[in-house]
Design a protein around this motif. Structure first.
Motif, PDB file in Angstrom:
ATOM      1  N   SER A 135       5.171   6.838   6.496  1.00 19.94           N
ATOM      2  CA  SER A 135       5.021   8.041   7.319  1.00 19.94           C
ATOM      3  C   SER A 135       3.583   8.524   7.215  1.00 19.94           C
ATOM      4  O   SER A 135       2.788   8.015   6.415  1.00 19.94           O
ATOM      5  CB  SER A 135       5.986   9.130   6.840  1.00 19.94           C
ATOM      6  N   ILE A 136       3.255   9.545   7.993  1.00 18.21           N
ATOM      7  CA  ILE A 136       1.915  10.149   7.923  1.00 18.21           C
ATOM      8  C   ILE A 136       1.661  10.749   6.541  1.00 18.21           C
ATOM      9  O   ILE A 136       0.577  10.551   5.973  1.00 18.21           O
ATOM     10  CB  ILE A 136       1.735  11.202   9.029  1.00 18.21           C
ATOM     11  N   PRO A 137       2.624  11.496   5.936  1.00 14.54           N
ATOM     12  CA  PRO A 137       2.399  11.982   4.563  1.00 14.54           C
ATOM     13  C   PRO A 137       2.130  10.851   3.566  1.00 14.54           C
ATOM     14  O   PRO A 137       1.330  11.011   2.642  1.00 14.54           O
ATOM     15  CB  PRO A 137       3.695  12.722   4.232  1.00 14.54           C
ATOM     16  N   SER A 138       2.791   9.708   3.761  1.00 13.50           N
ATOM     17  CA  SER A 138       2.529   8.550   2.895  1.00 13.50           C
ATOM     18  C   SER A 138       1.074   8.111   3.030  1.00 13.50           C
ATOM     19  O   SER A 138       0.403   7.818   2.040  1.00 13.50           O
ATOM     20  CB  SER A 138       3.443   7.384   3.273  1.00 13.50           C
ATOM     21  N   LEU A 139       0.616   8.068   4.268  1.00 10.95           N
ATOM     22  CA  LEU A 139      -0.763   7.654   4.533  1.00 10.95           C
ATOM     23  C   LEU A 139      -1.754   8.627   3.889  1.00 10.95           C
ATOM     24  O   LEU A 139      -2.722   8.222   3.233  1.00 10.95           O
ATOM     25  CB  LEU A 139      -0.987   7.584   6.045  1.00 10.95           C
ATOM     26  N   LEU A 140      -1.502   9.928   4.064  1.00  7.40           N
ATOM     27  CA  LEU A 140      -2.402  10.940   3.504  1.00  7.40           C
ATOM     28  C   LEU A 140      -2.435  10.876   1.981  1.00  7.40           C
ATOM     29  O   LEU A 140      -3.466  11.148   1.368  1.00  7.40           O
ATOM     30  CB  LEU A 140      -1.971  12.333   3.976  1.00  7.40           C
ATOM     31  N   GLN A 141      -1.295  10.519   1.381  1.00  5.77           N
ATOM     32  CA  GLN A 141      -1.226  10.397  -0.076  1.00  5.77           C
ATOM     33  C   GLN A 141      -2.290   9.441  -0.602  1.00  5.77           C
ATOM     34  O   GLN A 141      -2.972   9.711  -1.596  1.00  5.77           O
ATOM     35  CB  GLN A 141       0.179   9.899  -0.465  1.00  5.77           C
ATOM     36  N   TYR A 142      -2.468   8.314   0.087  1.00  4.25           N
ATOM     37  CA  TYR A 142      -3.414   7.297  -0.387  1.00  4.25           C
ATOM     38  C   TYR A 142      -4.866   7.613  -0.018  1.00  4.25           C
ATOM     39  O   TYR A 142      -5.780   7.095  -0.660  1.00  4.25           O
ATOM     40  CB  TYR A 142      -3.009   5.926   0.139  1.00  4.25           C
ATOM     41  N   TRP A 143      -5.066   8.452   0.985  1.00 11.50           N
ATOM     42  CA  TRP A 143      -6.433   8.862   1.305  1.00 11.50           C
ATOM     43  C   TRP A 143      -6.895  10.012   0.413  1.00 11.50           C
ATOM     44  O   TRP A 143      -8.089  10.240   0.252  1.00 11.50           O
ATOM     45  CB  TRP A 143      -6.547   9.251   2.785  1.00 11.50           C
ATOM     46  N   ARG A 144      -5.938  10.709  -0.187  1.00 16.47           N
ATOM     47  CA  ARG A 144      -6.283  11.850  -1.048  1.00 16.47           C
ATOM     48  C   ARG A 144      -6.380  11.478  -2.521  1.00 16.47           C
ATOM     49  O   ARG A 144      -7.093  12.137  -3.275  1.00 16.47           O
ATOM     50  CB  ARG A 144      -5.238  12.953  -0.877  1.00 16.47           C
ATOM     51  N   HIS A 145      -5.619  10.456  -2.926  1.00 18.07           N
ATOM     52  CA  HIS A 145      -5.523  10.165  -4.361  1.00 18.07           C
ATOM     53  C   HIS A 145      -5.645   8.665  -4.616  1.00 18.07           C
ATOM     54  O   HIS A 145      -5.203   7.850  -3.802  1.00 18.07           O
ATOM     55  CB  HIS A 145      -4.172  10.636  -4.919  1.00 18.07           C
ATOM     56  N   PRO A 146      -6.202   8.286  -5.773  1.00 15.53           N
ATOM     57  CA  PRO A 146      -6.162   6.868  -6.177  1.00 15.53           C
ATOM     58  C   PRO A 146      -4.739   6.470  -6.556  1.00 15.53           C
ATOM     59  O   PRO A 146      -3.892   7.320  -6.859  1.00 15.53           O
ATOM     60  CB  PRO A 146      -7.105   6.815  -7.389  1.00 15.53           C
ATOM     61  N   ALA A 147      -4.468   5.193  -6.532  1.00 13.80           N
ATOM     62  CA  ALA A 147      -3.163   4.661  -6.935  1.00 13.80           C
ATOM     63  C   ALA A 147      -3.388   3.487  -7.878  1.00 13.80           C
ATOM     64  O   ALA A 147      -4.200   2.607  -7.584  1.00 13.80           O
ATOM     65  CB  ALA A 147      -2.359   4.210  -5.715  1.00 13.80           C
ATOM     66  N   MET A 148      -2.692   3.494  -9.004  1.00 15.86           N
ATOM     67  CA  MET A 148      -2.837   2.429  -9.999  1.00 15.86           C
ATOM     68  C   MET A 148      -4.312   2.216 -10.379  1.00 15.86           C
ATOM     69  O   MET A 148      -4.798   1.100 -10.456  1.00 15.86           O
ATOM     70  CB  MET A 148      -2.205   1.129  -9.497  1.00 15.86           C
ATOM     71  N   ASP A 149      -5.006   3.331 -10.590  1.00 18.35           N
ATOM     72  CA  ASP A 149      -6.404   3.338 -11.049  1.00 18.35           C
ATOM     73  C   ASP A 149      -7.388   2.776 -10.030  1.00 18.35           C
ATOM     74  O   ASP A 149      -8.504   2.399 -10.393  1.00 18.35           O
ATOM     75  CB  ASP A 149      -6.553   2.572 -12.370  1.00 18.35           C
ATOM     76  N   LEU A 150      -6.991   2.707  -8.764  1.00 16.74           N
ATOM     77  CA  LEU A 150      -7.908   2.234  -7.723  1.00 16.74           C
ATOM     78  C   LEU A 150      -7.801   3.143  -6.502  1.00 16.74           C
ATOM     79  O   LEU A 150      -6.690   3.499  -6.076  1.00 16.74           O
ATOM     80  CB  LEU A 150      -7.573   0.802  -7.304  1.00 16.74           C
ATOM     81  N   TYR A 151      -8.940   3.494  -5.946  1.00 16.38           N
ATOM     82  CA  TYR A 151      -8.952   4.233  -4.686  1.00 16.38           C
ATOM     83  C   TYR A 151      -9.218   3.225  -3.567  1.00 16.38           C
ATOM     84  O   TYR A 151     -10.353   2.824  -3.316  1.00 16.38           O
ATOM     85  CB  TYR A 151     -10.033   5.314  -4.700  1.00 16.38           C
ATOM     86  N   ILE A 152      -8.131   2.784  -2.913  1.00 20.38           N
ATOM     87  CA  ILE A 152      -8.221   1.726  -1.898  1.00 20.38           C
ATOM     88  C   ILE A 152      -7.416   2.128  -0.653  1.00 20.38           C
ATOM     89  O   ILE A 152      -6.477   1.433  -0.247  1.00 20.38           O
ATOM     90  CB  ILE A 152      -7.746   0.370  -2.462  1.00 20.38           C
ATOM     91  N   PRO A 153      -7.768   3.237  -0.019  1.00 20.21           N
ATOM     92  CA  PRO A 153      -6.940   3.733   1.094  1.00 20.21           C
ATOM     93  C   PRO A 153      -6.876   2.810   2.298  1.00 20.21           C
ATOM     94  O   PRO A 153      -5.863   2.804   3.011  1.00 20.21           O
ATOM     95  CB  PRO A 153      -7.611   5.063   1.447  1.00 20.21           C
ATOM     96  N   VAL A 154      -7.924   2.027   2.549  1.00 26.81           N
ATOM     97  CA  VAL A 154      -7.879   1.113   3.705  1.00 26.81           C
ATOM     98  C   VAL A 154      -6.799   0.049   3.488  1.00 26.81           C
ATOM     99  O   VAL A 154      -6.030  -0.270   4.399  1.00 26.81           O
ATOM    100  CB  VAL A 154      -9.266   0.469   3.939  1.00 26.81           C
ATOM    101  N   THR A 155      -6.729  -0.483   2.276  1.00 24.86           N
ATOM    102  CA  THR A 155      -5.694  -1.481   1.980  1.00 24.86           C
ATOM    103  C   THR A 155      -4.310  -0.883   2.142  1.00 24.86           C
ATOM    104  O   THR A 155      -3.414  -1.487   2.766  1.00 24.86           O
ATOM    105  CB  THR A 155      -5.868  -2.021   0.551  1.00 24.86           C
ATOM    106  N   TYR A 156      -4.099   0.323   1.603  1.00 21.14           N
ATOM    107  CA  TYR A 156      -2.784   0.947   1.722  1.00 21.14           C
ATOM    108  C   TYR A 156      -2.470   1.313   3.171  1.00 21.14           C
ATOM    109  O   TYR A 156      -1.293   1.292   3.577  1.00 21.14           O
ATOM    110  CB  TYR A 156      -2.700   2.177   0.822  1.00 21.14           C
ATOM    111  N   THR A 157      -3.481   1.641   3.948  1.00 17.75           N
ATOM    112  CA  THR A 157      -3.242   1.919   5.369  1.00 17.75           C
ATOM    113  C   THR A 157      -2.708   0.676   6.073  1.00 17.75           C
ATOM    114  O   THR A 157      -1.736   0.747   6.852  1.00 17.75           O
ATOM    115  CB  THR A 157      -4.540   2.393   6.043  1.00 17.75           C
ATOM    116  N   VAL A 158      -3.310  -0.469   5.801  1.00 18.22           N
ATOM    117  CA  VAL A 158      -2.857  -1.727   6.404  1.00 18.22           C
ATOM    118  C   VAL A 158      -1.442  -2.051   5.928  1.00 18.22           C
ATOM    119  O   VAL A 158      -0.578  -2.465   6.719  1.00 18.22           O
ATOM    120  CB  VAL A 158      -3.832  -2.876   6.069  1.00 18.22           C
ATOM    121  N   TRP A 159      -1.180  -1.855   4.636  1.00 24.22           N
ATOM    122  CA  TRP A 159       0.170  -2.092   4.110  1.00 24.22           C
ATOM    123  C   TRP A 159       1.199  -1.169   4.772  1.00 24.22           C
ATOM    124  O   TRP A 159       2.291  -1.605   5.139  1.00 24.22           O
ATOM    125  CB  TRP A 159       0.183  -1.872   2.598  1.00 24.22           C
ATOM    126  N   LEU A 160       0.872   0.119   4.909  1.00 24.68           N
ATOM    127  CA  LEU A 160       1.813   1.067   5.508  1.00 24.68           C
ATOM    128  C   LEU A 160       2.098   0.715   6.962  1.00 24.68           C
ATOM    129  O   LEU A 160       3.247   0.832   7.419  1.00 24.68           O
ATOM    130  CB  LEU A 160       1.257   2.489   5.397  1.00 24.68           C
TER     131      LEU A 160
END
Length: 600
Positions: free
Chosen positions: A54-79
Motif C-alpha cells: 500500500s502507499i503507507p507501506s511505501l512511505l514506511q521505507y522512504w522514511r526509515h531504514p530497514a534491516m540496517d539499510l536505507y534502500i527505498p528504491v529497492t523496496y519500492t520495486v519490491w512493493l
C-alpha cells in the motif's frame, strides 16, 4: 568514397543478443526456486508490508531504514512487484510469490548484462571483444548468489543503475569531452546515480569507477575530471553518513581493530581472486570473519595472491594495460566491503559472493583485453563453457532453505549460521527433534549467538522441556540483552508458566527494543487475555495481526478478544480469514463452530 567501416552499435546487435541469451540460459533456473530463510522472511516472504502492499507501506521505507539499510528504491520495486502478485492471487493475504520476485531479479540481471556490453563496446569499439567480457560478467558462478537470492535484488538494482550512470557519462565524454554536462544524458546519468545510492549504498563507488575509466581509458586530465565528477562526489557524502548511522556494525567492532584490517583486506582480495579463477565450493557463509582471519588467515596465505597478481600485471603492463585497468575497477568497486571499514555482515564473513556483482565489471574488462590477444581466444572460450555449466549447477543450491544450507555445511562445516537457519526452517516444518539438534550444534559453534539460543529454546518448549527452554532463553539474553526476539520468547514462556508480571515485563522490553516484533505483541495480548483485560488484549492482538497478517494463532486470539468485547461480526471475519490462510487450524475452526452453535 563511402567508409567501409561498420558501425559498432549496428554490428553489435548479434553479440549483444547472444550475451542476453547465454545469461538467461545460465540463470533462468532461479525462476523455479522458492524463498530461503536467508533474509527473505524479513524482506519479502513474511514482511507485512509486502503481504499488504500500500502507499503507507511505501512511505514506511522512504522514511526509515530497514534491516540496517536505507534502500527505498529497492523496496519500492519490491512493493510494486508484490502489488502485481496480489492482483492475480485468489487467496486472501497471499504469501508473496517467490517465482515473480526471482523473475524480477533475472530481468534486472539481464539489464545489467546489456549495460556492461554497451560500456565495453564504448571502451573497445569491438563487438565480439565486448561480447567476451560481458558473457563472463553475466554467467560467472560467483554471480549466481546475487541473482538467485531474492533479497539480493538490491545488489542487482544498484549495480544496474550504477552501470547506466557510468555508461552514459563515458559515452558523453567520448562524444563531447569539453562540455558533457550540456547534454541531457549527463543529467539522466546523475539521476541514475542517485537512484543507485537509494537502491544500495554500495553504489557510492560509482564516481571512483568513473574516475578510473575516464582517466585511464579516456585519458582525461585531472582538471577535466574534477569539473565533470564533482556532483557525483558531493552526492556520495550524505549516502556515507546515513549508511554509517543506519549500520554502526557494533557486533563486529571488537573483532576488527584498525591494526587487523590490512590483513582482513588482503585476505578478502586473495580469496576473491581464488574464487574467480576456481569458482567451485561456493556458498553464502564462508566464515571468514576478522577474528577467523587473524587466527587462520596467515596460515592459508591467500592474502599474498592479490599482491602477486598486481606485481605480475605491473610487469606486463605495456602488453596488457587493460589488465591493470580491470584490477583497478575490481578493487575500487569492492572497496566498501573489503574490510577497511566495519559492516554488519562481518559477523558471518567479510567475503560474500554477492559483493562481487558490480566488481565483476573489472573482470569483464580484463577478459575483453585478453580476447584481443589471439593466443588467449580459445582458453577464454573454454572457460566460458565451463562457467555456464557451473552456474547452472550453482542455481540448484538455491532451490530452498534446506538445499541452500545443506550446501553451506558441505563447504563450511563450521557455519553456525547454517545450523541455526536449518533449525528455524525445521521448526516451521514441525520437525522438532531435528530442529533441536541443529540449534544445539549452532550454539556449540557460537555460544554467543542469541538467535541460536532462541531456536534451541523454541524446540525445547515444543518438546515440553520448559525448564530447558527457559535456560536457553536466559542464555540468549546473556549473549545479547537487547535481542527483542529473545525477550518476546521469554515473555511467552513465562506466560505459559503463569508468571504473568515477569512475562509482561519481557514483552514490553521486546516492544521497546523493536516495535515491529509481532510475537511480542501476540504474547502481550495473550497475557492481558489471561488476566481478562480484554480491551488491552484486543489492542495488542490487533497490532500482532497487523505485523503478522498470516499468523493464524494471532488472528484466532484476536477474534476471541473481539467476541469478548462485543464485536462478534468482526470476530467472525477474522476467524474466516484465519481458516482461509490455514483451513486445518483447529482453534479457529472450534471457535467459529461455537459462534455458530445456537445457545439453548
Amino acid at each position: 568514397m563511402a567508409s567501409q567501416h561498420k558501425n559498432p552499435a549496428r554490428s553489435g546487435r548479434l553479440p549483444a543478443t547472444l550475451c542476453l541469451l547465454l545469461s538467461a540460459i545460465a540463470m533462468m533456473g532461479v525462476c523455479w526456486n522458492g524463498f530461503t530463510s536467508w533474509d527473505d522472511p524479513h524482506t519479502l516472504a513474511s514482511n507485512p508490508w509486502m503481504i499488504n502492499p500500500s502507499i503507507p507501506s511505501l512511505l514506511q521505507y522512504w522514511r526509515h531504514p530497514a534491516m540496517d539499510l536505507y534502500i527505498p528504491v529497492t523496496y519500492t520495486v519490491w512493493l510494486m512487484t508484490a502489488a502485481v502478485g496480489s492482483w492475480f492471487a485468489d487467496a486472501p493475504m497471499p504469501v508473496p510469490n517467490p517465482h515473480l520476485f526471482h523473475a524480477l531479479s533475472l530481468l534486472v540481471h539481464l539489464l545489467g548484462t546489456g549495460l556492461v556490453f554497451a560500456l565495453l563496446l564504448e571502451l573497445f569499439d569491438r563487438p565480439w571483444t565486448a561480447f567476451t567480457g560481458t558473457v563472463v560478467f553475466a554467467i560467472h558462478p560467483v554471480q549466481v548468489e546475487a541473482v538467485a537470492w531474492a533479497s539480493g535484488l538490491k545488489d542487482l538494482l544498484a549495480a544496474a543503475l550504477s552501470l547506466l550512470s557510468i555508461w552514459l557519462v563515458v559515452r558523453q565524454l567520448k562524444r563531447s569531452p569539453l562540455s558533457p554536462w550540456k547534454s541531457p544524458w549527463y543529467g539522466i546519468a546523475l539521476i541514475a546515480y542517485v537512484a543507485a545510492l537509494l537502491a544500495k549504498p554500495s553504489a557510492v563507488v560509482t564516481p571512483v569507477l568513473l574516475l578510473i575509466l575516464a582517466r585511464w581509458a579516456l585519458k582525461l586530465s585531472w582538471r577535466r575530471l574534477a569539473a565533470v565528477l564533482w556532483p557525483w562526489a558531493l552526492l556520495a557524502i550524505p549516502c556515507i553518513i546515513w549508511t554509517k548511522l543506519s549500520q554502526p556494525a557494533v557486533v563486529v567492532a571488537a573483532s576488527s581493530p584498525l591494526w587487523v584490517r590490512p590483513l582482513v583486506v588482503a585476505d578478502a582480495l586473495g580469496f576473491y581472486l581464488y574464487k574467480l579463477i576456481w569458482p567451485v565450493y561456493l556458498c553464502v557463509d564462508y566464515g571468514r570473519t576478522p577474528s577467523w582471519v587473524l587466527s587462520h588467515g596467515w596460515k592459508q596465505g591467500l592474502w599474498a595472491i592479490g599482491f602477486v597478481v598486481i606485481i605480475v600485471l605491473w610487469l606486463i603492463r605495456r602488453r596488457f594495460s587493460w589488465g591493470l585497468l580491470g584490477v583497478a575497477i575490481f578493487v575500487g568497486a569492492l572497496s566498501p566491503v573489503l574490510g577497511w571499514v566495519r559492516f554488519d555482515f562481518q559477523h558471518y564473513s567479510t567475503v560474500a559472493d554477492h559483493y562481487l556483482y558490480l566488481p565483476m565489471l573489472g573482470v569483464a574488462i580484463c577478459v575483453a583485453g585478453l580476447f584481443r590477444i589471439r593466443a588467449w581466444v580459445w582458453p577464454v572460450v573454454a572457460s566460458m563453457i565451463l562457467m555456464m555449466a557451473l552456474s547452472m549447477a550453482q542455481v540448484r543450491h538455491w532451490k530452498d532453505t534446506s538445499a541452500l544450507f545443506t550446501r553451506v555445511l558441505e563447504v563450511n562445516p563450521q557455519s553456525w549460521a547454517a545450523h541455526n537457519s536449518l533449525s528455524a526452517w525445521l521448526l516451521q516444518q514441525g520437525e522438532i527433534g531435528r530442529a533441536q539438534s541443529e540449534a544445539q550444534q549452532a550454539v556449540n559453534l557460537n555460544p554467543g549467538s542469541a538467535p541460536a539460543w532462541v531456536n534451541l529454546g523454541a524446540a525445547m518448549a515444543l518438546n515440553h522441556d520448559l525448564a530447558g527452554a527457559r535456560s536457553a532463553y536466559q542464555r540468549a539474553l546473556e549473549a545479547n540483552p537487547s535481542d527483542a526476539t529473545a525477550h518476546a520468547a521469554m515473555g511467552g514462556l513465562l506466560g505459559q508458566l503463569g508468571q504473568l508480571a515477569d512475562a509482561r515485563r519481557h514483552c514490553l522490553l521486546a516492544i521497546e527494543l523493536d516495535a515491529m516484533q509481532p510475537t511480542a505483541w501476540l504474547n502481550l495480548g495473550t497475557i492481558e487475555a489471561a488476566e481478562e483485560n480484554w480491551p488491552d488484549a484486543r489492542r495488542h492482538l490487533a497490532r500482532a495481526v497487523e505485523l503478522a497478517p498470516r499468523d493464524v494463532r494471532a488472528r484466532t486470539n484476536y477474534a476471541i478478544a473481539l467476541i469478548l468485547t462485543g464485536d462478534v461480526s468482526s470476530a467472525e471475519s477474522q476467524l474466516r480469514l484465519a481458516l482461509a490462510i490455514d483451513p486445518t487450524f483447529a482453534p479457529a475452526k472450534q471457535t467459529l463452530r461455537q459462534m455458530q452453535t445456537p445457545t439453548q
